[in-house]
Design a protein around this motif. Structure first.
Motif, PDB file in Angstrom:
ATOM      1  N   VAL A  97       0.843  -1.190   0.000  1.00  0.00           N
ATOM      2  CA  VAL A  97       0.000   0.000   0.000  1.00  0.00           C
ATOM      3  C   VAL A  97       0.880   1.243   0.000  1.00  0.00           C
ATOM      4  N   THR A  98       0.707   2.087  -1.003  1.00  0.00           N
ATOM      5  CA  THR A  98       1.513   3.311  -1.092  1.00  0.00           C
ATOM      6  C   THR A  98       0.788   4.365  -1.929  1.00  0.00           C
ATOM      7  N   LYS A  99       0.941   5.611  -1.514  1.00  0.00           N
ATOM      8  CA  LYS A  99       0.378   6.705  -2.315  1.00  0.00           C
ATOM      9  C   LYS A  99       1.406   7.145  -3.359  1.00  0.00           C
ATOM     10  N   ASN A 100       2.632   6.674  -3.178  1.00  0.00           N
ATOM     11  CA  ASN A 100       3.725   7.131  -4.023  1.00  0.00           C
ATOM     12  C   ASN A 100       3.783   6.334  -5.331  1.00  0.00           C
ATOM     13  N   ARG A 101       3.248   6.906  -6.393  1.00  0.00           N
ATOM     14  CA  ARG A 101       3.176   6.203  -7.685  1.00  0.00           C
ATOM     15  C   ARG A 101       4.564   5.892  -8.243  1.00  0.00           C
ATOM     16  N   ALA A 102       5.562   6.613  -7.746  1.00  0.00           N
ATOM     17  CA  ALA A 102       6.923   6.389  -8.250  1.00  0.00           C
ATOM     18  C   ALA A 102       7.412   4.973  -7.928  1.00  0.00           C
ATOM     19  N   HIS A 103       6.801   4.322  -6.910  1.00  0.00           N
ATOM     20  CA  HIS A 103       7.222   2.953  -6.582  1.00  0.00           C
ATOM     21  C   HIS A 103       7.022   1.978  -7.732  1.00  0.00           C
ATOM     22  N   ALA A 104       6.095   2.334  -8.618  1.00  0.00           N
ATOM     23  CA  ALA A 104       5.818   1.416  -9.726  1.00  0.00           C
ATOM     24  C   ALA A 104       6.966   1.399 -10.737  1.00  0.00           C
ATOM     25  N   VAL A 105       7.766   2.471 -10.762  1.00  0.00           N
ATOM     26  CA  VAL A 105       8.769   2.590 -11.835  1.00  0.00           C
ATOM     27  C   VAL A 105       9.843   1.499 -11.747  1.00  0.00           C
ATOM     28  N   PRO A 106      10.573   1.374 -10.599  1.00  0.00           N
ATOM     29  CA  PRO A 106      11.584   0.308 -10.546  1.00  0.00           C
ATOM     30  C   PRO A 106      10.955  -1.082 -10.626  1.00  0.00           C
ATOM     31  N   TYR A 107       9.739  -1.210 -10.092  1.00  0.00           N
ATOM     32  CA  TYR A 107       9.088  -2.531 -10.155  1.00  0.00           C
ATOM     33  C   TYR A 107       8.858  -2.934 -11.605  1.00  0.00           C
ATOM     34  N   LEU A 108       8.350  -1.989 -12.372  1.00  0.00           N
ATOM     35  CA  LEU A 108       8.057  -2.266 -13.771  1.00  0.00           C
ATOM     36  C   LEU A 108       9.345  -2.603 -14.540  1.00  0.00           C
ATOM     37  N   ASP A 109      10.427  -1.889 -14.219  1.00  0.00           N
ATOM     38  CA  ASP A 109      11.715  -2.186 -14.867  1.00  0.00           C
ATOM     39  C   ASP A 109      12.092  -3.649 -14.613  1.00  0.00           C
ATOM     40  N   ASN A 110      11.974  -4.057 -13.352  1.00  0.00           N
ATOM     41  CA  ASN A 110      12.358  -5.426 -13.006  1.00  0.00           C
ATOM     42  C   ASN A 110      11.411  -6.456 -13.596  1.00  0.00           C
ATOM     43  N   LEU A 111      10.126  -6.120 -13.607  1.00  0.00           N
ATOM     44  CA  LEU A 111       9.154  -7.052 -14.174  1.00  0.00           C
ATOM     45  C   LEU A 111       9.460  -7.264 -15.666  1.00  0.00           C
ATOM     46  N   CYS A 112       9.806  -6.181 -16.352  1.00  0.00           N
ATOM     47  CA  CYS A 112      10.132  -6.311 -17.779  1.00  0.00           C
ATOM     48  C   CYS A 112      11.389  -7.168 -17.974  1.00  0.00           C
ATOM     49  N   LYS A 113      12.347  -7.006 -17.045  1.00  0.00           N
ATOM     50  CA  LYS A 113      13.545  -7.860 -17.143  1.00  0.00           C
ATOM     51  C   LYS A 113      13.169  -9.321 -16.914  1.00  0.00           C
ATOM     52  N   GLU A 114      12.277  -9.551 -15.973  1.00  0.00           N
ATOM     53  CA  GLU A 114      11.862 -10.934 -15.715  1.00  0.00           C
ATOM     54  C   GLU A 114      11.141 -11.518 -16.936  1.00  0.00           C
ATOM     55  N   ILE A 115      10.305 -10.706 -17.573  1.00  0.00           N
ATOM     56  CA  ILE A 115       9.589 -11.188 -18.768  1.00  0.00           C
ATOM     57  C   ILE A 115      10.611 -11.629 -19.822  1.00  0.00           C
ATOM     58  N   GLU A 116      11.652 -10.806 -19.979  1.00  0.00           N
ATOM     59  CA  GLU A 116      12.673 -11.136 -20.977  1.00  0.00           C
ATOM     60  C   GLU A 116      13.369 -12.452 -20.598  1.00  0.00           C
ATOM     61  N   MET A 117      13.739 -12.564 -19.315  1.00  0.00           N
ATOM     62  CA  MET A 117      14.437 -13.785 -18.854  1.00  0.00           C
ATOM     63  C   MET A 117      13.576 -15.022 -19.049  1.00  0.00           C
ATOM     64  N   GLN A 118      12.319 -14.920 -18.627  1.00  0.00           N
ATOM     65  CA  GLN A 118      11.446 -16.100 -18.720  1.00  0.00           C
ATOM     66  C   GLN A 118      11.076 -16.378 -20.175  1.00  0.00           C
ATOM     67  N   GLY A 119      10.870 -15.294 -20.935  1.00  0.00           N
ATOM     68  CA  GLY A 119      10.500 -15.459 -22.339  1.00  0.00           C
ATOM     69  C   GLY A 119      11.554 -16.247 -23.116  1.00  0.00           C
ATOM     70  N   LYS A 120      12.823 -16.041 -22.750  1.00  0.00           N
ATOM     71  CA  LYS A 120      13.903 -16.753 -23.446  1.00  0.00           C
ATOM     72  C   LYS A 120      13.860 -18.251 -23.162  1.00  0.00           C
ATOM     73  N   LEU A 121      13.293 -18.627 -22.027  1.00  0.00           N
ATOM     74  CA  LEU A 121      13.311 -20.028 -21.619  1.00  0.00           C
ATOM     75  C   LEU A 121      12.194 -20.843 -22.252  1.00  0.00           C
ATOM     76  N   PHE A 122      11.083 -20.178 -22.557  1.00  0.00           N
ATOM     77  CA  PHE A 122       9.944 -20.906 -23.120  1.00  0.00           C
ATOM     78  C   PHE A 122       9.981 -20.846 -24.641  1.00  0.00           C
ATOM     79  N   ASP A 123       9.649 -21.973 -25.250  1.00  0.00           N
ATOM     80  CA  ASP A 123       9.611 -22.081 -26.697  1.00  0.00           C
ATOM     81  C   ASP A 123       8.645 -21.017 -27.254  1.00  0.00           C
ATOM     82  N   ASN A 124       9.172 -20.136 -28.108  1.00  0.00           N
ATOM     83  CA  ASN A 124       8.379 -18.985 -28.548  1.00  0.00           C
ATOM     84  C   ASN A 124       7.229 -19.343 -29.484  1.00  0.00           C
ATOM     85  N   SER A 125       7.191 -20.593 -29.928  1.00  0.00           N
ATOM     86  CA  SER A 125       6.066 -20.952 -30.804  1.00  0.00           C
ATOM     87  C   SER A 125       4.826 -21.293 -29.957  1.00  0.00           C
ATOM     88  N   ARG A 126       4.989 -21.380 -28.640  1.00  0.00           N
ATOM     89  CA  ARG A 126       3.833 -21.765 -27.810  1.00  0.00           C
ATOM     90  C   ARG A 126       2.897 -20.556 -27.625  1.00  0.00           C
TER      91      ARG A 126
END
Ligand code: SAM
Ligand code: SF4
Length: 459
Positions: free
Chosen positions: A76-105
């Motif tokens: 719980v936070t009123k500070n919307r800026a907290h979403a910025v680093p989270y989103l950066d990391n989430l995007c990195k995780e998407i890239e990491m996980q995306g590389k592991l799964f067969d892209n034709s799925r």
């Protein structure tokens, strides 16, 4: 199949004890830290070899204000800026996980949950969806089941149009209760106007399924006040209702200590509310899907149930039985092959793993043959209220009567109580037993005896 329910007060009172909600079997309590990145990679390899579509779950943990009853994983936070680093990391995780799964799925199912996904602004949501599209094979013809949880206090017509443009086609709105005293007692002030404006906008934008979340058992609720809320929502006829039993566990969820115990409705009142809910929704033409969920008969969940194709996962009921589920973001749980795995629950640990270029998986569980067998039994019962022994015997090469002799003994007692019918061919849950499906599943849960006190009440 008959999708009706019968409310048997006496039966419900007798079976009112705590138990899991079986969004997985084994439940999340069995995840352990002996399962980490290496084990996850092994399961991904096997899953790629088997192929098949994927389901993606994204956890957006932030909320602007706290609702005292809340048992979700949120920050719980009123500070919307907290979403910025989270989103950066989430995007990195998407890239990491995306590389592991067969892209034709193909990604047949995608869900953003929380917390409150609409805490993110449009640009952030757009970036999240684009990054996902870059690393996973999303459908671009609106044929995937892509859903999002929204808080109507944070959403307007424009947000709804933007979500549709991003590719979402199913939507779930948090409401809980319209009564002003209840809203005050739980610190969630939400008007009818904002709620129904979002529902109408979702319809106008062509969202295929709309769901409303309500909770019964909140402080100061009465049968009449909750009936009022329900009537007002029914006038707008959403496709689905999730009507949750308030899980009050103040020792686990700190903010629930703000709720005055004396304001909570008694179990007798809760049962009356439940009975009223069942009656009103049935009268309005909704069918009971199971475990807190109701849907219009033509909604895809109700159709899948009639066709024997319903499934249950961490997001509740689903029509996608064949998908491996990839969990992304802090606390997310996935199911890949025959294993469940979870990401770090604390944001700093999640961030640390991602910055070191590591997958944030910190625990999991490998299912053995007995787990898989029990999972198949529990899933079949909780989704379809019936089980044919021969199907399980063929799939798992067992003799059901021998393997489950003690369980069948317990079921005989339930049969005598009218919860189900049991014969040499299988189990048929009665219309009165459907509201107690969790108790019937509990008979097949090997781990339950040690864990019972950690779950919320069934009703
Ligand atoms: C992540 S929230 C939904 C999205 C958004 N955060 C909101 O509240 O509008 C998920 C739902 O879980 C339910 N929920 C939360 N805490 C609960 C509790 N203690 N007992 C029962 N249901 C609960 C509420 O119905 C809530 O709408
Ligand atoms: S109910 Fe929704 S908005 Fe309220 S605290 Fe929980 S996750 Fe946040």
């Amino acid at each position: 199949m008959d999708q009706s329910i019968v409310f048997d007060l006496d039966l419900i009172k007798r079976y009112d004890k705590s138990g899991p909600r079986y969004t997985s079997y084994p439940t999340a309590l069995e995840l352990h830290e002996g399962f980490g990145e290496a084990e996850y990679l092994r399961h991904i390899q096997k899953s790629n070899a088997a192929g098949g579509p994927l389901s993606l779950y994204f956890h957006i943990p932030f909320c602007d204000t706290v609702c005292f009853y809340c048992a979700c994983n949120k920050i719980v936070t009123k500070n919307r800026a907290h979403a910025v680093p989270y989103l950066d990391n989430l995007c990195k995780e998407i890239e990491m996980q995306g590389k592991l799964f067969d892209n034709s799925r193909p990604v047949n199912q995608l869900h953003w949950g929380g917390g409150t996904p609409t805490f993110l602004n449009y640009q952030q949501m757009k970036r999240l969806m684009e990054t996902t599209r870059e690393h996973f094979n999303l459908h671009d013809d609106d044929s995937g089941e892509y859903s999002i949880e929204v808080d109507p206090r944070e959403t307007n017509d424009l947000t709804i149009a933007q979500l549709r443009e991003l590719g979402f086609n199913r939507i779930s709105l948090g409401l809980q209760d319209f009564d002003p005293d209840v809203q005050k007692a739980v610190n969630r002030l939400q008007s009818k106007e904002q709620t129904f404006a979002v529902l109408e906008a979702a319809r106008k934008e062509g969202f295929r399924s709309t769901n409303i979340d309500l909770i019964y058992g909140l402080p100061l609720q009465t049968v009449n006040s909750f009936a009022d809320t329900l009537d007002q929502v029914l006038a707008y006829a959403p496709d689905r209702f999730s009507i949750f039993n308030y899980a009050h566990m103040p020792s686990r969820f700190k903010t629930q200590r703000q709720i005055n115990d004396a304001d909570l409705p008694t179990s007798a009142v809760k049962l009356e509310i439940l009975q009223m809910v069942g009656q009103k929704l049935t009268d309005a033409g909704y069918v009971y899907i199971g475990m807190d969920h109701f849907a219009k008969p033509d909604d895809e969940l109700a159709v899948a149930q009639r066709e024997g194709k319903l499934y249950r996962n961490f997001q509740g009921y689903s029509t996608h039985s064949d998908c491996d589920l990839v969990g992304l973001g802090v606390t997310s749980i996935g199911r890949v092959g025959d294993a469940y795995m979870q990401n770090y629950k604390e944001l700093d640990e999640y961030d640390a793993a991602i910055s070191q270029g590591k997958l944030p998986v910190f625990r999991g569980v490998d299912l053995d043959q007995d787990d898989k067998l029990r999972r198949a039994v529990i899933t079949q019962l909780i989704c379809h209220f019936e089980l044919t022994f021969s199907k399980i015997e063929t799939e798992f090469a067992i003799n059901f009567a021998e393997y489950f002799a003690p369980e069948l003994e317990n079921l005989r007692l339930m049969k005598a109580d009218g919860l189900l019918d049991l014969n040499a061919d299988g189990i048929q849950v009665s219309t009165a037993g459907r509201l107690l499906i969790r108790n019937i599943c509990m008979v097949f849960d090997k781990y339950l005896a040690q864990k019972q006190q950690q779950f919320s009440k069934v009703i």
